[in-house]
Design a protein around this motif. Structure first.
Motif, PDB file in Angstrom:
ATOM      1  N   ASP A 104       4.318   9.428   5.870  1.00  0.00           N
ATOM      2  CA  ASP A 104       4.762   8.206   6.556  1.00  0.00           C
ATOM      3  C   ASP A 104       3.622   7.203   6.582  1.00  0.00           C
ATOM      4  O   ASP A 104       2.461   7.553   6.740  1.00  0.00           O
ATOM      5  CB  ASP A 104       5.206   8.514   7.985  1.00  0.00           C
ATOM      6  CG  ASP A 104       6.569   9.164   8.052  1.00  0.00           C
ATOM      7  OD1 ASP A 104       7.246   9.253   6.997  1.00  0.00           O
ATOM      8  OD2 ASP A 104       6.969   9.576   9.161  1.00  0.00           O
ATOM      9  N   GLY A 106       1.830   3.615   8.061  1.00  0.00           N
ATOM     10  CA  GLY A 106       1.665   2.813   9.256  1.00  0.00           C
ATOM     11  C   GLY A 106       0.495   1.882   9.093  1.00  0.00           C
ATOM     12  O   GLY A 106      -0.006   1.682   7.983  1.00  0.00           O
ATOM     13  N   PHE A 120       3.185   3.406  14.005  1.00  0.00           N
ATOM     14  CA  PHE A 120       4.139   3.990  13.068  1.00  0.00           C
ATOM     15  C   PHE A 120       5.530   3.785  13.660  1.00  0.00           C
ATOM     16  O   PHE A 120       5.795   4.232  14.773  1.00  0.00           O
ATOM     17  CB  PHE A 120       3.909   5.504  12.886  1.00  0.00           C
ATOM     18  CG  PHE A 120       2.620   5.855  12.214  1.00  0.00           C
ATOM     19  CD1 PHE A 120       2.533   5.880  10.831  1.00  0.00           C
ATOM     20  CD2 PHE A 120       1.495   6.170  12.951  1.00  0.00           C
ATOM     21  CE1 PHE A 120       1.358   6.218  10.207  1.00  0.00           C
ATOM     22  CE2 PHE A 120       0.318   6.494  12.338  1.00  0.00           C
ATOM     23  CZ  PHE A 120       0.239   6.522  10.956  1.00  0.00           C
ATOM     24  N   ASN A 121       6.411   3.130  12.931  1.00  0.00           N
ATOM     25  CA  ASN A 121       7.795   2.918  13.371  1.00  0.00           C
ATOM     26  C   ASN A 121       7.862   2.361  14.799  1.00  0.00           C
ATOM     27  O   ASN A 121       8.582   2.864  15.650  1.00  0.00           O
ATOM     28  CB  ASN A 121       8.602   4.219  13.299  1.00  0.00           C
ATOM     29  CG  ASN A 121       8.575   4.843  11.936  1.00  0.00           C
ATOM     30  OD1 ASN A 121       8.458   4.147  10.929  1.00  0.00           O
ATOM     31  ND2 ASN A 121       8.645   6.165  11.881  1.00  0.00           N
ATOM     32  N   GLU A 139      -3.509  -0.550   6.054  1.00  0.00           N
ATOM     33  CA  GLU A 139      -2.365   0.336   5.879  1.00  0.00           C
ATOM     34  C   GLU A 139      -2.856   1.764   5.671  1.00  0.00           C
ATOM     35  O   GLU A 139      -3.760   2.019   4.890  1.00  0.00           O
ATOM     36  CB  GLU A 139      -1.527  -0.114   4.679  1.00  0.00           C
ATOM     37  CG  GLU A 139      -0.185   0.560   4.641  1.00  0.00           C
ATOM     38  CD  GLU A 139       0.743  -0.036   3.585  1.00  0.00           C
ATOM     39  OE1 GLU A 139       1.638   0.698   3.176  1.00  0.00           O
ATOM     40  OE2 GLU A 139       0.555  -1.202   3.194  1.00  0.00           O
TER      41      GLU A 139
END
Length: 156
Positions: A104, A106, A120-121, A139
């Protein structure tokens, strides 16, 4: 009369400072040292002003008063009013319920030195790099997750 006021004041100040050092401000060492010196000086003045018989009586009385003061202070559990009674058991990212997986992506919102914050999200979490210094607004990608510790690396 003024001599007695001076002697008694010095001895009581000494006892107060020593008990304060032990119960309320441990580790400072200055208050306790000043307290002991005040008591010693008070006893010294009693010998100087009134002779050896009165000085010895003041010395024995001071020792007895010190012992009694310590006994009452510890027996009365005075320090328990000021002591920490609860324990901190929580951990970082303890409420870690976010569904994250390796890979993932972020973005850092603080500098990782090697620990810092990342998003993250739409969830801000504490993350770690593998010893690398990572600037903010970089990133990143999740490399490994160990229980509540999230290890990241920069995206190339």
């Amino acid at each position: 009369m003024m001599e007695w006021i001076t002697i008694i004041s010095l001895i009581l100040l000494g006892i107060f400072l020593v008990i304060s050092e032990i119960l309320f401000i441990p580790g400072i060492f200055i208050a306790g040292t000043i307290g002991v010196l005040c008591s010693i000086y008070g006893v010294y003045l009693s010998y100087d002003y009134f002779g050896s018989t009165t000085g010895t009586i003041v010395l024995v009385s001071t020792i007895g008063l010190n012992v009694l003061s310590f006994f009452l202070a510890f027996r009365g559990k005075t320090w328990e009013q000021f002591s920490l009674k609860q324990t901190h058991h929580s951990r970082v990212n303890e409420d870690f319920k976010v569904d994250l997986k390796i890979g993932d992506k972020g973005k850092t919102i603080s500098t990782l030195k090697p620990v810092g914050k990342a998003i993250f999200n739409d969830n801000v979490l504490e993350v770690r790099s593998k010893g690398n210094y990572i600037d903010e607004n970089v990133e990143i990608e999740i490399e490994r997750i160990d229980s509540t510790k999230i290890f990241v690396k920069t995206v190339n």
